[in-house]
Design an enzyme around this catalytic site. Sequence first.
Site, PDB file in Angstrom:
ATOM      1  N   HIS A 211      19.433   0.125 -19.294  1.00 37.63           N
ATOM      2  CA  HIS A 211      20.314  -0.558 -20.246  1.00 37.63           C
ATOM      3  C   HIS A 211      21.374  -1.360 -19.503  1.00 37.63           C
ATOM      4  O   HIS A 211      21.410  -1.407 -18.269  1.00 37.63           O
ATOM      5  CB  HIS A 211      20.898   0.436 -21.247  1.00 37.63           C
TER       6      HIS A 211
ATOM      7  N   HIS B  56      23.412   0.348 -16.777  1.00 32.57           N
ATOM      8  CA  HIS B  56      22.650   0.535 -15.535  1.00 32.57           C
ATOM      9  C   HIS B  56      22.654  -0.754 -14.718  1.00 32.57           C
ATOM     10  O   HIS B  56      22.909  -0.747 -13.511  1.00 32.57           O
ATOM     11  CB  HIS B  56      21.187   0.903 -15.852  1.00 32.57           C
TER      12      HIS B  56
ATOM     13  N   CYS C 252      25.487  20.018 -23.984  1.00 34.70           N
ATOM     14  CA  CYS C 252      25.045  18.699 -24.458  1.00 34.70           C
ATOM     15  C   CYS C 252      23.897  18.241 -23.553  1.00 34.70           C
ATOM     16  O   CYS C 252      24.122  17.966 -22.365  1.00 34.70           O
ATOM     17  CB  CYS C 252      26.195  17.696 -24.398  1.00 34.70           C
TER      18      CYS C 252
ATOM     19  N   CYS D 106      24.189  14.597 -22.098  1.00 32.54           N
ATOM     20  CA  CYS D 106      25.055  14.422 -20.916  1.00 32.54           C
ATOM     21  C   CYS D 106      24.722  15.440 -19.834  1.00 32.54           C
ATOM     22  O   CYS D 106      25.316  15.407 -18.757  1.00 32.54           O
ATOM     23  CB  CYS D 106      26.524  14.568 -21.288  1.00 32.54           C
TER      24      CYS D 106
ATOM     25  N   CYS E 154      31.216  14.110 -26.778  1.00 30.51           N
ATOM     26  CA  CYS E 154      29.827  14.299 -27.175  1.00 30.51           C
ATOM     27  C   CYS E 154      29.700  14.485 -28.690  1.00 30.51           C
ATOM     28  O   CYS E 154      28.746  15.126 -29.149  1.00 30.51           O
ATOM     29  CB  CYS E 154      29.192  15.476 -26.451  1.00 30.51           C
TER      30      CYS E 154
ATOM     31  N   HIS F 267      26.421  13.410 -29.950  1.00 31.63           N
ATOM     32  CA  HIS F 267      25.207  13.982 -29.348  1.00 31.63           C
ATOM     33  C   HIS F 267      24.941  15.372 -29.928  1.00 31.63           C
ATOM     34  O   HIS F 267      25.890  16.115 -30.159  1.00 31.63           O
ATOM     35  CB  HIS F 267      25.369  14.150 -27.823  1.00 31.63           C
TER      36      HIS F 267
ATOM     37  N   LYS G 289      30.831   1.161 -28.527  1.00 35.17           N
ATOM     38  CA  LYS G 289      29.811   1.609 -27.587  1.00 35.17           C
ATOM     39  C   LYS G 289      28.469   1.011 -28.026  1.00 35.17           C
ATOM     40  O   LYS G 289      28.204   0.932 -29.227  1.00 35.17           O
ATOM     41  CB  LYS G 289      29.757   3.139 -27.703  1.00 35.17           C
TER      42      LYS G 289
ATOM     43  N   LYS H  62      21.572   2.575 -29.807  1.00 36.49           N
ATOM     44  CA  LYS H  62      20.382   2.160 -30.564  1.00 36.49           C
ATOM     45  C   LYS H  62      20.646   2.302 -32.052  1.00 36.49           C
ATOM     46  O   LYS H  62      20.291   1.452 -32.853  1.00 36.49           O
ATOM     47  CB  LYS H  62      19.190   3.042 -30.189  1.00 36.49           C
TER      48      LYS H  62
HETATM   49  O1  ME8 Z   1      24.823   9.752 -15.596  1.00 37.32           O
HETATM   50  N1  ME8 Z   1      28.569   0.731 -19.161  1.00 37.32           N
HETATM   51  O2  ME8 Z   1      22.732   8.816 -15.482  1.00 37.32           O
HETATM   52  P1  ME8 Z   1      22.836   7.711 -16.625  1.00 37.32           P
HETATM   53  C1  ME8 Z   1      28.685   0.913 -17.840  1.00 37.32           C
HETATM   54  N2  ME8 Z   1      21.888  10.708 -13.949  1.00 37.32           N
HETATM   55  N3  ME8 Z   1      28.084   1.906 -17.165  1.00 37.32           N
HETATM   56  C2  ME8 Z   1      27.360   2.776 -17.865  1.00 37.32           C
HETATM   57  C3  ME8 Z   1      27.185   2.657 -19.277  1.00 37.32           C
HETATM   58  C4  ME8 Z   1      27.840   1.566 -19.921  1.00 37.32           C
HETATM   59  N4  ME8 Z   1      27.735   1.348 -21.218  1.00 37.32           N
HETATM   60  N5  ME8 Z   1      26.403   3.677 -19.690  1.00 37.32           N
HETATM   61  C5  ME8 Z   1      26.092   4.399 -18.576  1.00 37.32           C
HETATM   62  C6  ME8 Z   1      23.701   9.716 -15.156  1.00 37.32           C
HETATM   63  N6  ME8 Z   1      26.668   3.859 -17.483  1.00 37.32           N
HETATM   64  C7  ME8 Z   1      23.281  10.703 -14.083  1.00 37.32           C
HETATM   65  C8  ME8 Z   1      23.950  10.308 -12.774  1.00 37.32           C
HETATM   66  S1  ME8 Z   1      24.381  10.631 -10.164  1.00 37.32           S
HETATM   67  C9  ME8 Z   1      24.138  11.863  -9.046  1.00 37.32           C
HETATM   68  C10 ME8 Z   1      23.630  11.209 -11.622  1.00 37.32           C
HETATM   69  C11 ME8 Z   1      26.598   4.337 -16.086  1.00 37.32           C
HETATM   70  O3  ME8 Z   1      21.498   7.063 -16.627  1.00 37.32           O
HETATM   71  C12 ME8 Z   1      26.992   5.785 -15.946  1.00 37.32           C
HETATM   72  O4  ME8 Z   1      28.383   5.905 -15.939  1.00 37.32           O
HETATM   73  O5  ME8 Z   1      23.344   8.314 -17.871  1.00 37.32           O
HETATM   74  C13 ME8 Z   1      26.357   6.117 -14.611  1.00 37.32           C
HETATM   75  O6  ME8 Z   1      27.210   5.760 -13.546  1.00 37.32           O
HETATM   76  C14 ME8 Z   1      25.100   5.258 -14.601  1.00 37.32           C
HETATM   77  O7  ME8 Z   1      25.258   4.287 -15.639  1.00 37.32           O
HETATM   78  C15 ME8 Z   1      23.848   6.045 -14.858  1.00 37.32           C
HETATM   79  O8  ME8 Z   1      23.951   6.720 -16.107  1.00 37.32           O
END
Ligand code: ME8
Length: 666
Positions: free
Chosen positions: A22, A25, A130, A133, A147, A150, A295, A298
């Site tokens: 997304h 990411h 949760c 998260c 949460c 969630h 935020k 979906k």
């Molecule tokens: O948290 N805007 O994975 P993730 C900006 N697997 N950044 C965002 C965002 C948004 N709307 N939504 C998510 C995880 N992120 C764990 C991490 S690390 C050892 C494990 C950012 O797929 C989120 O803050 O939920 C995180 O840094 C990254 O995307 C991955 O989120």
Amino acid sequence: MSDSSDSFYITTAIDYPNGIPHMGHAYEKVLADFYARCARLQGRDTWFLIGLDEHGLKIQNAAEEAGQAPQDFVDEKSKAFSHIYKHLGISHTDFIRTSEPRHHKFAQEIYRKVADQEDIYKGDYETDYCVSCEKALQKSDIAAGECADHPKTRIKEETYFFRLGKYRDAVREHIRENPDFIVPSERRNEVLSRLEDEVHDLSISRSGFSWGVPLPDDPEHVLYVWFDALSNYISALKEPDASRESYWPADCHVIGKDILWFHTVIWPAMLLSAGLPLPRQVYVHGFILDEDGKKMAKSLGNVVNPMEVVGEFGVDATRFYFLRAFASGQDGRFSIGDLEKRYNSELGNDLGNLIMRISKLGISRTGGTLNPSEGIDDLGGREVAGEYLDHVKAREHNKALDSLWAFLRKINGYLTEKEPWKVEDDSVVEKILYTSTEAMRWALCLLEPAMPSTATSAAEVLGIELGKLDEFSPGARSYSLQPAKALFPRREKPKKDKVEKKKKQPQGEVDPFTKLELRVGIIEEVNEHPDADTLYAMSVDIGGEKRSICAGLREHLSVEELEGRKVLIVANLKPAKFRGIDSLGMVLASDLADGRIWPVDPGDAESGDLATVEGVETRPKKKLSKSAFDKVPLIMQDGRVTYTGKILETPAGEIVCDAADGASVR
Ligand code: ME8
């Protein structure tokens, strides 16, 4: 383990691959890529890690829902992430997946090191959890509404605990003594304030499911997904040999604000217990929100797919927007209107036109060669580079780009003031253009970390070699100019979204789907667009009417795959022109798991058939603007195109596509 400032190890969070990548990411990877490229620009030996967090209940549940084994599920999902990051120009040197054996090995090793310190003990565990998260919820979290959207699960099981509380003081001391350990400082203060309270020990094993790294001494348990995931930053350096290990400690972990505690308290505590050095910095970015500051979700139908933005504006304009429009460390609103404005003014005018001006005038007045000579002005590139790198060091990328854009405007201003096009003496014209091109050399080197392919194309036009900053010796060489193509051709005027919204809001009860005319078409002829690398120009038959339609599918399907294909067309879209070719409609497509964009399939429907949803009568009277269409959420669910949970149908049945649940149809 190295202390050398010549090397630079940067990481991002590893993403959960339970869906498609997304906007958040993509944003995070672009930020980290910018800093990695800046380090290379400064001549630092740079290692850049990204990857996927593939274990845990969240992934196991998603795999179950998809009817796949977890490993098959993540193998498939990982392709979409790799594809998108490659497409975005992310220059990572490694991609770790936590289901890889190299990761399992180190996750178990760090567990052992911690256990050897007697920092792990067995106990009983009961908590609200949760899954989304992957964290236990404290009463205070729930009270604070965390949460809230969630679902929560109650967990009651035997677990192994890590003595996190034992490390509270040491971690707090480290944060206090190292002001740059957490940036920006608001986040540092947030953690310090939370560390004033008692810190509970952390449950680090789960026995209720099996998708994870088994505990070395008790394989009935798997490691808690965060204990497992955090160790990726070191596990990725362990193989194929010991040569990468010297990159640890990491210079910068780039993460989002929601996972601050894990990276600035739990991870340091694990490392202290295991006797390993702590990372030098955790840089925390904000969240990307929708245009109204909500935020993206979906369920709210307000998700903007990063690949669609890339398809519409190009990779570099998307990267530029992420880096320039969102203040470092803060949340920001993603607005297509704002992107469009910046594209036209900052990319088209400030950058694209400047390159065009120098190239055109240089070729016509000096034959295209600019030689150094006496009387060349210095526009201050070196000082700008210094300012830019100070901002980079402070992790304020948007300010670095502010400095660069002020410099581009200065170069433009210099040309406007000197008016070389009015000067009769060619040698004076050459001096003015040499001064501008020399300044552009600094500007393009500084642009490369943000917009790598634009910097490369512009450098070719101006005969500039991009290089490391310390290799610069100004005024010492000639430039050979090439004809320039418009790098950022002007886009249509931004639609007056706000006006449109105001006019339409009073009819709030009208379902937006009623304004859509979706018809089945057959693609009869496909040609490559002569002036746009990503577009096809097609002739489509819609119930006997032939339409010219452009589609950005060239990277995804061949001419043969498209010719003769039945597709679904937005048939009442306002006519548009794509670089000179009319487009009277839009082919609807979605994202496949491997990152390709694929047209949705109306099956046995006839050309001209209308697609509808139950209970909504479509009665479009007017042509629909693209921005109005973008507000109609068409989403993939169980392989079918849906609108607000209802399935789209033609008289012949459903419209299908092999895209993941939640993927938008555009
Ligand atoms: O948290 N805007 O994975 P993730 C900006 N697997 N950044 C965002 C965002 C948004 N709307 N939504 C998510 C995880 N992120 C764990 C991490 S690390 C050892 C494990 C950012 O797929 C989120 O803050 O939920 C995180 O840094 C990254 O995307 C991955 O989120």
